[in-house]
Design a protein around this motif. Structure first.
Motif, PDB file in Angstrom:
ATOM      1  N   ALA B 189     -36.245   3.660  26.874  1.00  0.00           N
ATOM      2  CA  ALA B 189     -35.272   4.092  27.797  1.00  0.00           C
ATOM      3  C   ALA B 189     -34.968   5.508  27.485  1.00  0.00           C
ATOM      4  CB  ALA B 189     -34.354   2.872  28.051  1.00  0.00           C
ATOM      5  N   PHE B 190     -34.453   5.897  28.921  1.00  0.00           N
ATOM      6  CA  PHE B 190     -33.728   7.180  28.491  1.00  0.00           C
ATOM      7  C   PHE B 190     -32.491   7.205  29.489  1.00  0.00           C
ATOM      8  CE2 PHE B 190     -32.937  11.694  30.038  1.00  0.00           C
ATOM      9  CZ  PHE B 190     -32.520  12.381  28.885  1.00  0.00           C
ATOM     10  N   PHE B 191     -31.341   7.837  28.811  1.00  0.00           N
ATOM     11  CA  PHE B 191     -30.016   7.700  29.588  1.00  0.00           C
ATOM     12  C   PHE B 191     -29.503   8.919  29.488  1.00  0.00           C
ATOM     13  CE2 PHE B 191     -30.468   3.273  28.267  1.00  0.00           C
ATOM     14  CZ  PHE B 191     -29.817   2.691  29.507  1.00  0.00           C
ATOM     15  N   GLU B 192     -28.981   9.629  30.571  1.00  0.00           N
ATOM     16  CA  GLU B 192     -28.325  10.838  30.533  1.00  0.00           C
ATOM     17  C   GLU B 192     -27.125  10.814  31.378  1.00  0.00           C
ATOM     18  OE1 GLU B 192     -30.564  13.830  32.451  1.00  0.00           O
ATOM     19  OE2 GLU B 192     -29.293  15.568  32.216  1.00  0.00           O
ATOM     20  N   LEU B 193     -25.869  11.626  30.590  1.00  0.00           N
ATOM     21  CA  LEU B 193     -24.595  11.627  31.201  1.00  0.00           C
ATOM     22  C   LEU B 193     -24.498  12.805  31.774  1.00  0.00           C
ATOM     23  CD1 LEU B 193     -21.526  10.892  31.608  1.00  0.00           C
ATOM     24  CD2 LEU B 193     -21.184  11.526  29.171  1.00  0.00           C
ATOM     25  N   HIS B 194     -24.051  13.309  32.964  1.00  0.00           N
ATOM     26  CA  HIS B 194     -23.586  14.342  33.424  1.00  0.00           C
ATOM     27  C   HIS B 194     -22.458  14.494  34.377  1.00  0.00           C
ATOM     28  CE1 HIS B 194     -25.010  18.322  35.121  1.00  0.00           C
ATOM     29  NE2 HIS B 194     -25.992  18.386  34.083  1.00  0.00           N
ATOM     30  N   ILE B 195     -22.023  15.662  34.284  1.00  0.00           N
ATOM     31  CA  ILE B 195     -20.944  15.828  35.322  1.00  0.00           C
ATOM     32  C   ILE B 195     -21.515  15.854  36.817  1.00  0.00           C
ATOM     33  CG2 ILE B 195     -19.502  17.266  33.785  1.00  0.00           C
ATOM     34  CD1 ILE B 195     -20.140  19.512  35.416  1.00  0.00           C
TER      35      ILE B 195
END
Lengths: 416, 416
Positions: B189-195
């Motif tokens: 899986a891939f997770f990305e946190l971003h403003i």
């Protein structure tokens, strides 16, 4: 006044040859000219014009703004001169005819008078006004503006070009800062021939425009401020899109012009969008609205409608708006007698003609404030001007110069 | 999967200190950052990140696009890793948080796991994607695009910056061209946190955006051609005002977006007017319409309405119009399981949340094509981004990283 006979005509081949000769100085990159004011090329053009004038027996005066006054004596030592001319400077990518035609038509009048050994009561002075174009040194019509006391000479001298060079220094450098006090000359009349710089005469197949008025102008710079925001992540209801505000104001500007038909016009030619990035909603747009009419009350009414309407558009969209008047001049009504001389000349010579309002500014618009003035216009191809592709036919130049000739000579009065 | 307990939290002071430390590299002129891709500053940032990762026990892999993969081993040697990250490169006048938060939040997850001596079944790989911003080398999301087979590596290597320097050469120059074949890695899986880079979360006072979709995008460059003409001497009926045509198309663009409410958006951010002179009616306007929707059929419908409507506007005005599609990507639907992991994490931790559609493009949008993917968003002040004034609070960073932590760890499965 004794009107010249209808058989008196200028030599259009000679005129045309001189225009083409002048066009060799400061050639453009696409067939036109780059002979901007107070450059070396301007100096070179002035020397050629002076040489031609002196060959035609004229004597030169130059004022402190560099304007050239080439005089043919009159029979009456007390009579004020009739002035005729325009400007030899061009836009950076200008045409061969704008301004040049009006100056060299003045010279052609002198040459024809010499050919025919005609004397006039009033002296005739062919004039080359300095810096009509106003590109290198804004504003346009600078020397005629100082002549008509619209600007001070010191202010004009202090104007800087894009490289920080001062107008007064450059005028001195090219050797054309004269001794005469600007505006001291008194004129019996002033006539200017110019290409129309618009499409009307060509479309309506008229040889001659009899210019009755000059449009007044209002330049309003508008700054609409919203909020820069990402084009993707900002929902429609949360946007403050200054670009859309500008768009709605442009629509309003168009409506305002049409509602003052037929003579009023308006548009925005200059529009800068910030930050001007594909994925940023414009946070600020700065643009200039150009509105014109031959009627001062109309211009004032248009300005009021623009101010109120644009404010309402922005209020409704949550945008800020600021207005700054960055340019303007009042409408011009040319001298009745001089205008009649132009119209009568066209009639006498059998050229088709119609009354025109000059949409552009000209040296004649300022000189009209200090002397009886009128303008003659001839058609130009496709209304194109301030462009190297600017074009006219030799026949159009001939007709315009014939009419100018008759108007000038009738006003200067042939001495039998 | 074993979900982590709600008492498991990241160390927000440590995260914040690291963000501020990274912001010292490639400082901007106004409090933000200029750490553009494959510059010396980018190299320096990468070295600092590598040092921190190695201090946390991670091992590095670098692929041929320079993307950094920092790995923490899992308990199961056959389990595919869970990837987490974003990008360290910035806009030329960028903020301290865009991208950086997502990478350093990944590192903070590792540090917290280390603190608590938690093991996971799946390895966890903290990732720094090369050239997400696309300012120095367009397009954006370059390395993740090559990873997802949207572009070829050779094409990416050959891209030139404004000074003619090639991407591949610059990547090699700063010493970050790795050995790994791009795209060979398989992901659990891939997770990305971003403003957020938009205003919704702040205005609605939500801690967390659960990103369910990425908007699709269409960039249509429109050229409207009329006729340059003098603003004064061209009567209203004879004008071909490309600026007015542009204004009417902008109004149409706005109407099209509203008619596809609530998720569709559209605007023109980039507008160039020619010749852009106050006294010349615009002869040509080139502008780019940005239209987005999470629904592909909606984008296609908007494009059709724009093409037909803008053509009609120009036909009615005697203007020419040309369309060129200069950018686009299809809408993204993130993985149901990964999205649920994010939403469950927010619920478990007691953070207020709402579903969001990402309006901007992100590395996660490309990686979603090759692996189950989801995104977490946190608010940013005033929706501002791609701007040195970009700002978030430490509390927002904490909430976003806590949620990212729980989603990643739940997916990577804690080993008891």
């Amino acid at each position: 006044m004794a009107a010249p006979g209808e058989n008196l005509r200028i030599n259009s081949d000679r005129l045309w040859d001189s225009i083409m000769e002048m066009a060799k100085i400061g050639p453009g990159v696409a067939g036109g000219n780059n002979r901007q004011t107070v450059t070396d090329e301007d100096g070179e053009g002035r020397h050629l014009f002076r040489q031609w004038c002196e060959e035609a027996g004229l004597t030169m005066g130059v004022d402190q703004m560099g304007t050239m006054f080439m005089r043919r004596e009159g029979a009456d030592p007390d009579a004020l001169p009739v002035y005729v001319g325009s400007h030899l400077d061009t836009q950076p990518t200008g045409g061969k005819y704008d301004g040049v035609l009006g100056v060299l038509a003045g010279l052609e009048i002198i040459r024809t008078l010499n050919d025919l050994d005609i004397k006039t009561k009033h002296p005739i002075v062919v004039t080359n006004w300095t810096n009509e174009e106003g590109t290198r040194y804004a504003p346009a019509m600078l020397a005629s503006g100082v002549f008509a006391d619209m600007h001070t000479q010191d202010w004009a001298y202090g104007l800087e070009d894009a490289n920080g060079k001062k107008f007064g220094d450059e005028l001195e450098r090219i050797g054309w800062k004269g001794e005469e006090t600007v505006g001291d000359r008194k004129m019996h009349a002033f006539f200017e021939l110019h290409i129309e710089q618009g499409p009307i005469l060509e479309i309506e197949e008229k040889d001659i425009g009899v210019v009755t008025h000059g449009q007044g102008l209002s330049w309003m710079q508008i700054t609409v401020t919203g909020k820069d925001a990402h084009t993707g992540s900002t929902p429609m209801p949360m946007r403050k899109n200054a670009g859309l505000g500008m768009a709605r104001i442009l629509e309003l500007v168009d409506k305002i012009a049409w509602s003052h038909a037929p003579d009023a016009v308006a548009a925005a030619g200059h529009i800068d969008v910030h930050p001007n990035s594909r994925n940023v909603i414009p946070g600020k747009v700065v643009f200039t609205v150009d509105m014109r009419s031959p009627n001062l009350a109309t211009i004032e009414d248009m300005e009021k409608q623009l101010a109120e309407g644009a404010k309402k558009i922005c209020d409704d969209m949550g945008l800020e708006i600021e207005f700054e008047k960055v340019g303007g001049f009042d409408p011009v009504t040319f001298d009745e007698g001089c205008v009649a001389a132009v119209r009568n000349a066209a009639e006498r010579l059998g050229y088709s003609h119609k009354n025109l309002i000059s949409g552009a500014g000209h040296d004649a618009c300022w000189i009209n404030r200090v002397a009886p003035t009128a303008m003659v216009m001839c058609p130009c191809v496709d209304g194109l001007s301030h462009n190297e592709a600017e074009d006219i036919s030799q026949e159009w130049a001939r007709a315009g110069t014939d009419v100018l000739f008759h108007a000038v000579v009738e006003t200067a009065e042939i001495v039998e």
